[in-house]
Design an enzyme around this catalytic site. Sequence first.
Site, PDB file in Angstrom:
ATOM      1  N   ARG A   1      38.337  22.111 -31.590  1.00 52.79           N
ATOM      2  CA  ARG A   1      39.303  21.132 -31.069  1.00 52.79           C
ATOM      3  C   ARG A   1      38.693  19.750 -30.821  1.00 52.79           C
ATOM      4  O   ARG A   1      39.408  18.817 -30.465  1.00 52.79           O
ATOM      5  CB  ARG A   1      39.920  21.634 -29.762  1.00 52.79           C
ATOM      6  CG  ARG A   1      39.014  21.585 -28.560  1.00 52.79           C
ATOM      7  CD  ARG A   1      39.749  21.879 -27.264  1.00 52.79           C
ATOM      8  NE  ARG A   1      40.043  23.294 -27.116  1.00 52.79           N
ATOM      9  CZ  ARG A   1      40.703  23.800 -26.075  1.00 52.79           C
ATOM     10  NH1 ARG A   1      41.128  22.990 -25.113  1.00 52.79           N
ATOM     11  NH2 ARG A   1      40.932  25.084 -25.984  1.00 52.79           N
ATOM     12  N   ASP A   2      37.374  19.596 -31.004  1.00 50.38           N
ATOM     13  CA  ASP A   2      36.700  18.349 -30.637  1.00 50.38           C
ATOM     14  C   ASP A   2      35.838  17.825 -31.784  1.00 50.38           C
ATOM     15  O   ASP A   2      34.749  17.319 -31.570  1.00 50.38           O
ATOM     16  CB  ASP A   2      35.845  18.578 -29.385  1.00 50.38           C
ATOM     17  CG  ASP A   2      35.324  17.285 -28.768  1.00 50.38           C
ATOM     18  OD1 ASP A   2      36.043  16.270 -28.829  1.00 50.38           O
ATOM     19  OD2 ASP A   2      34.202  17.289 -28.240  1.00 50.38           O
ATOM     20  N   ASN A   3      36.334  17.923 -33.000  1.00 48.09           N
ATOM     21  CA  ASN A   3      35.571  17.446 -34.151  1.00 48.09           C
ATOM     22  C   ASN A   3      35.488  15.925 -34.173  1.00 48.09           C
ATOM     23  O   ASN A   3      36.517  15.243 -34.214  1.00 48.09           O
ATOM     24  CB  ASN A   3      36.219  17.926 -35.453  1.00 48.09           C
ATOM     25  CG  ASN A   3      35.893  19.375 -35.762  1.00 48.09           C
ATOM     26  OD1 ASN A   3      34.854  19.874 -35.363  1.00 48.09           O
ATOM     27  ND2 ASN A   3      36.769  20.053 -36.481  1.00 48.09           N
TER      28      ASN A   3
END
Length: 307
Positions: free
Chosen positions: A209-211
Site C-alpha cells: 500500500r506504500d509503493n
Amino acid sequence: MPFAPFPETLRQNLLDWYGDQGRHWLDTLPATLTRLAETWDLRTGGEPFTGGTTAYALPLHRSDGTPAVLKLDLLDEENRSEPTALRAYDGDGAVRLLEYDPESGAMLLERARPGTALLEHAPPGADERTAARERLAIACGIFRRLWRTPPPAEGHPAIPTATDLLKGWSERFDAAAANAAPEIAKDLALGVDLCAALADEGEIGIANRDNHLSNVIAAEREPWLLIDPKPVLAERAFDGGYFLFKQQFHGPLGGTELLRAVAEGLGADRERVRAWGMVRTIAQIADAGTGPDLAACTEVLRAIEGA
C-alpha cells in the site's frame, strides 16, 4: 550496549500522532533495545537513519561482523505485518529479514549498501523525463517481482486484505461527503462507487500500500531492493494505486504515459490500476481539508481519471 538518541523529528511525530501511546512507546524503547541487543548479540554501528516517519532504524553489526539494521516502530494496522511480507520475499527483491521479535514487532534486517534511494537515481546524460522513465521501470519491476501468493503466516502477523481497506475507505468517503462542498462531495461519491467496483478482485497476492521511489534503495546483492513494505492481500493492480498517485503528484511524467507505463510495468490491467489510483487519490482528498493540498490532490484525480 549504548544506543544513539532517538531522532527528534521522529520523537515529535510519535507524540503528535499517538499522544500518550507514543510517549509510552518512547519510554519503553531503551529497555526493548537492551533486551534485543543481548538476545541477538548486537554491536553498535552508527547513528540512526533519518527520513522516516516513526520508525527507529539503527545500523549495527552482529557478533560475527555482519552489518544489519535494527528496526522498531509503534505497531499499527499498516505496519504490523511488515515482517510477514519480508519473510515471504526471502530476499528476492527486498531486504532480508534476519530476526523477528513478536513481543515488540522489532526486526533485524539485512543492511543494503550504499542504500541510496531510487528517487535520487539519475542515469548519466539522461534528461529529466528519460531519468523518470528509468526510475519508474526499475520500481515497477521490483513491485511486480514481489507480488506473490502468501505462504502460511506461522507465528507472524496476518496481512490485511484489500477488501477490508475498501470497506473502510467507502465508509470514510460516505461520511466525509455529508459535510463537504458539492464538488468535493461528488468526488467522494465517485470514491464510494470505485470501492464497490474494485471489491470484485481476481487472483490475490502480497501487494504493497506504500509503493514509492524512496522505498527502493541501491544495494550490492541486487542492484535495487525494497525496504519498508506495507503489505496488503490484493490483486496486482493494487500495487499501482498509491504509486500512480505519487508519480502524478510529483511528476515529471503524468497522464496517459504514466498510467500505461505503470500498468505495463506491473503486468496489471490498466483500468484496474487507474481505479486504484483514483481511490488512493480520493483518500488523500478526504484527508486534505481545504487549501493548496486539496487543490493539488483534486488536480491529480482529474489527471488520472482523464489518462
